[in-house]
Scaffold this motif. Sequence first.
Motif, PDB file in Angstrom:
ATOM      1  N   ILE A 194       6.042  -8.115   9.934  1.00  0.00           N
ATOM      2  CA  ILE A 194       5.294  -6.814   8.811  1.00  0.00           C
ATOM      3  C   ILE A 194       6.861  -7.227   7.662  1.00  0.00           C
ATOM      4  O   ILE A 194       7.345  -7.233   7.845  1.00  0.00           O
ATOM      5  CB  ILE A 194       5.014  -6.086   9.007  1.00  0.00           C
ATOM      6  CG1 ILE A 194       5.759  -4.764   8.647  1.00  0.00           C
ATOM      7  CG2 ILE A 194       4.090  -5.672  10.183  1.00  0.00           C
ATOM      8  CD1 ILE A 194       5.603  -3.336   8.801  1.00  0.00           C
ATOM      9  N   GLU A 195       5.760  -7.348   6.447  1.00  0.00           N
ATOM     10  CA  GLU A 195       6.545  -7.457   4.985  1.00  0.00           C
ATOM     11  C   GLU A 195       7.240  -6.517   5.084  1.00  0.00           C
ATOM     12  O   GLU A 195       8.656  -6.173   4.447  1.00  0.00           O
ATOM     13  CB  GLU A 195       5.826  -8.350   4.172  1.00  0.00           C
ATOM     14  CG  GLU A 195       5.301  -9.511   4.439  1.00  0.00           C
ATOM     15  CD  GLU A 195       6.121 -10.847   4.662  1.00  0.00           C
ATOM     16  OE1 GLU A 195       7.575 -10.299   3.996  1.00  0.00           O
ATOM     17  OE2 GLU A 195       6.094 -12.225   4.795  1.00  0.00           O
ATOM     18  N   ALA A 196       6.649  -5.295   4.913  1.00  0.00           N
ATOM     19  CA  ALA A 196       7.617  -4.506   4.306  1.00  0.00           C
ATOM     20  C   ALA A 196       7.660  -3.093   5.100  1.00  0.00           C
ATOM     21  O   ALA A 196       8.003  -2.721   5.700  1.00  0.00           O
ATOM     22  CB  ALA A 196       6.991  -4.007   2.814  1.00  0.00           C
ATOM     23  N   GLY A 197       6.005  -2.109   4.985  1.00  0.00           N
ATOM     24  CA  GLY A 197       6.153  -1.016   5.200  1.00  0.00           C
ATOM     25  C   GLY A 197       5.455  -0.083   4.364  1.00  0.00           C
ATOM     26  O   GLY A 197       5.162  -0.558   3.513  1.00  0.00           O
ATOM     27  N   PHE A 198       6.087   1.602   4.844  1.00  0.00           N
ATOM     28  CA  PHE A 198       4.838   2.903   3.536  1.00  0.00           C
ATOM     29  C   PHE A 198       5.795   2.583   1.426  1.00  0.00           C
ATOM     30  O   PHE A 198       7.204   2.224   2.247  1.00  0.00           O
ATOM     31  CB  PHE A 198       5.955   3.754   4.137  1.00  0.00           C
ATOM     32  CG  PHE A 198       4.859   4.310   5.344  1.00  0.00           C
ATOM     33  CD1 PHE A 198       3.378   4.637   4.901  1.00  0.00           C
ATOM     34  CD2 PHE A 198       5.308   4.573   6.279  1.00  0.00           C
ATOM     35  CE1 PHE A 198       2.277   4.870   5.492  1.00  0.00           C
ATOM     36  CE2 PHE A 198       4.299   4.704   7.212  1.00  0.00           C
ATOM     37  CZ  PHE A 198       2.806   4.959   6.811  1.00  0.00           C
ATOM     38  N   ASP A 199       5.365   2.377   0.770  1.00  0.00           N
ATOM     39  CA  ASP A 199       6.271   2.571  -0.537  1.00  0.00           C
ATOM     40  C   ASP A 199       6.226   3.601  -0.332  1.00  0.00           C
ATOM     41  O   ASP A 199       5.875   5.229  -0.023  1.00  0.00           O
ATOM     42  CB  ASP A 199       4.954   2.108  -1.491  1.00  0.00           C
ATOM     43  CG  ASP A 199       5.229   2.146  -2.943  1.00  0.00           C
ATOM     44  OD1 ASP A 199       6.459   2.513  -2.893  1.00  0.00           O
ATOM     45  OD2 ASP A 199       4.666   1.651  -3.424  1.00  0.00           O
ATOM     46  N   ILE A 200       7.863   3.868  -0.907  1.00  0.00           N
ATOM     47  CA  ILE A 200       8.797   5.213  -0.776  1.00  0.00           C
ATOM     48  C   ILE A 200       7.937   6.139  -1.997  1.00  0.00           C
ATOM     49  O   ILE A 200       8.461   7.182  -2.062  1.00  0.00           O
ATOM     50  CB  ILE A 200      10.280   5.005  -1.116  1.00  0.00           C
ATOM     51  CG1 ILE A 200      10.504   4.181  -2.433  1.00  0.00           C
ATOM     52  CG2 ILE A 200      10.470   4.375  -0.416  1.00  0.00           C
ATOM     53  CD1 ILE A 200      11.943   4.300  -2.847  1.00  0.00           C
ATOM     54  N   ASN A 201       6.827   5.368  -2.876  1.00  0.00           N
ATOM     55  CA  ASN A 201       7.085   6.214  -4.449  1.00  0.00           C
ATOM     56  C   ASN A 201       5.177   6.829  -4.431  1.00  0.00           C
ATOM     57  O   ASN A 201       4.402   7.139  -4.471  1.00  0.00           O
ATOM     58  CB  ASN A 201       6.365   5.848  -5.491  1.00  0.00           C
ATOM     59  CG  ASN A 201       7.746   4.672  -5.757  1.00  0.00           C
ATOM     60  OD1 ASN A 201       9.062   6.309  -5.562  1.00  0.00           O
ATOM     61  ND2 ASN A 201       8.891   4.200  -5.712  1.00  0.00           N
ATOM     62  N   THR A 202       4.615   6.256  -2.972  1.00  0.00           N
ATOM     63  CA  THR A 202       3.482   5.994  -2.741  1.00  0.00           C
ATOM     64  C   THR A 202       2.584   6.558  -1.394  1.00  0.00           C
ATOM     65  O   THR A 202       3.931   6.593  -0.307  1.00  0.00           O
ATOM     66  CB  THR A 202       2.288   4.919  -3.519  1.00  0.00           C
ATOM     67  OG1 THR A 202       2.439   3.893  -1.957  1.00  0.00           O
ATOM     68  CG2 THR A 202       2.151   4.971  -4.555  1.00  0.00           C
ATOM     69  N   THR A 203       1.350   6.551  -1.061  1.00  0.00           N
ATOM     70  CA  THR A 203       1.154   6.982   0.708  1.00  0.00           C
ATOM     71  C   THR A 203       0.823   5.296   1.240  1.00  0.00           C
ATOM     72  O   THR A 203      -0.007   5.704   1.661  1.00  0.00           O
ATOM     73  CB  THR A 203       0.023   7.945   0.688  1.00  0.00           C
ATOM     74  OG1 THR A 203      -0.778   7.235   0.284  1.00  0.00           O
ATOM     75  CG2 THR A 203       1.039   9.282   0.444  1.00  0.00           C
ATOM     76  N   GLU A 204       0.572   4.749   0.387  1.00  0.00           N
ATOM     77  CA  GLU A 204       0.277   3.273   0.281  1.00  0.00           C
ATOM     78  C   GLU A 204       1.464   2.226   1.815  1.00  0.00           C
ATOM     79  O   GLU A 204       2.453   2.133   1.881  1.00  0.00           O
ATOM     80  CB  GLU A 204      -0.231   2.619  -0.807  1.00  0.00           C
ATOM     81  CG  GLU A 204      -0.058   0.928  -0.660  1.00  0.00           C
ATOM     82  CD  GLU A 204      -0.909   0.230  -1.764  1.00  0.00           C
ATOM     83  OE1 GLU A 204      -1.978  -0.148  -2.256  1.00  0.00           O
ATOM     84  OE2 GLU A 204       0.168  -0.141  -2.371  1.00  0.00           O
ATOM     85  N   ALA A 205       1.471   1.755   2.803  1.00  0.00           N
ATOM     86  CA  ALA A 205       1.475   0.537   3.969  1.00  0.00           C
ATOM     87  C   ALA A 205       1.035  -0.895   2.939  1.00  0.00           C
ATOM     88  O   ALA A 205       0.110  -1.026   3.024  1.00  0.00           O
ATOM     89  CB  ALA A 205       1.165   1.256   4.687  1.00  0.00           C
ATOM     90  N   ASP A 206       2.060  -1.338   2.947  1.00  0.00           N
ATOM     91  CA  ASP A 206       2.525  -2.573   3.575  1.00  0.00           C
ATOM     92  C   ASP A 206       1.966  -2.950   4.378  1.00  0.00           C
ATOM     93  O   ASP A 206       3.223  -3.224   5.236  1.00  0.00           O
ATOM     94  CB  ASP A 206       3.736  -3.757   2.359  1.00  0.00           C
ATOM     95  CG  ASP A 206       2.883  -5.037   2.336  1.00  0.00           C
ATOM     96  OD1 ASP A 206       2.355  -6.034   2.775  1.00  0.00           O
ATOM     97  OD2 ASP A 206       3.583  -5.696   1.035  1.00  0.00           O
TER      98      ASP A 206
END
Length: 261
Positions: free
Chosen positions: A197-209
Amino acid sequence: MSEAGKSLDILGVKPVADAVKTVTDGSVQGISALLSRICLPAAEEFGLLWRDKVSHWRARNAAKMAAHAARILDKDTSADKLSAHPRLVFKTIEDSSWTDDDVVLSLWAGLLASSCTESGNDESNLMFINLLSQLTSSQVRIIQYACENTKVYQSPSGWIMPSDLKIEAVDVALITKVSDMHQLDRELDHLRHLGLIEAGFDINTTEADITPTALALQLYVRSQGYVGSPIAYFELHGPVEMKNPSDLRQDIYSSIIDDEK
């Protein structure tokens, strides 16, 4: 059973042990039947190595995987001309036997089926076998979901490419059936480390890439038993259009409820 045997079988477990051995032997025979069809050397080695040593649980898992692979191969009109490299066959049987998760076993079955070629010498699936062997069942579900829900396109130079796919943490929890957010963070970190996968969780939100990489897409295609171009696979089957978040969450939740019934 002899009188001597009865006196030693104080707990009465011998009939159970005999039943387990019968089931295990039947599972091993089922696996051997498929191996005899696609890789005779592996069938011979498998029979010698596993018949007395493999546990009932592992034999049952491997047999379920092999039966699924056989069904995939049966759809190919040239299946009788296909065979697989012994290295791939043995590693697939060995690694798949350690899980009883039907979703994971279906991917192992696909990899075994897509390892079968007319030459029988193609080892290209080894990288995918090694990747799948490193994934937890939760990670498998993330990859499967990501590959089935991203829009796939072909770059101007001909490479397979995914569109961005971002979802909320609650949706990752619903997909994996894991409620521990820190565990999910680790799962995504591992997938990113493996290049899936490209990224994972955004450290500033609860969104996951959870955008799948081209490697993840190729793993997914091979795990469906498909040996052709990944571009052709997604063109034939079509990318899944993303739903709006509320509808998507309801679909995931309903799927989990159905599984628990």
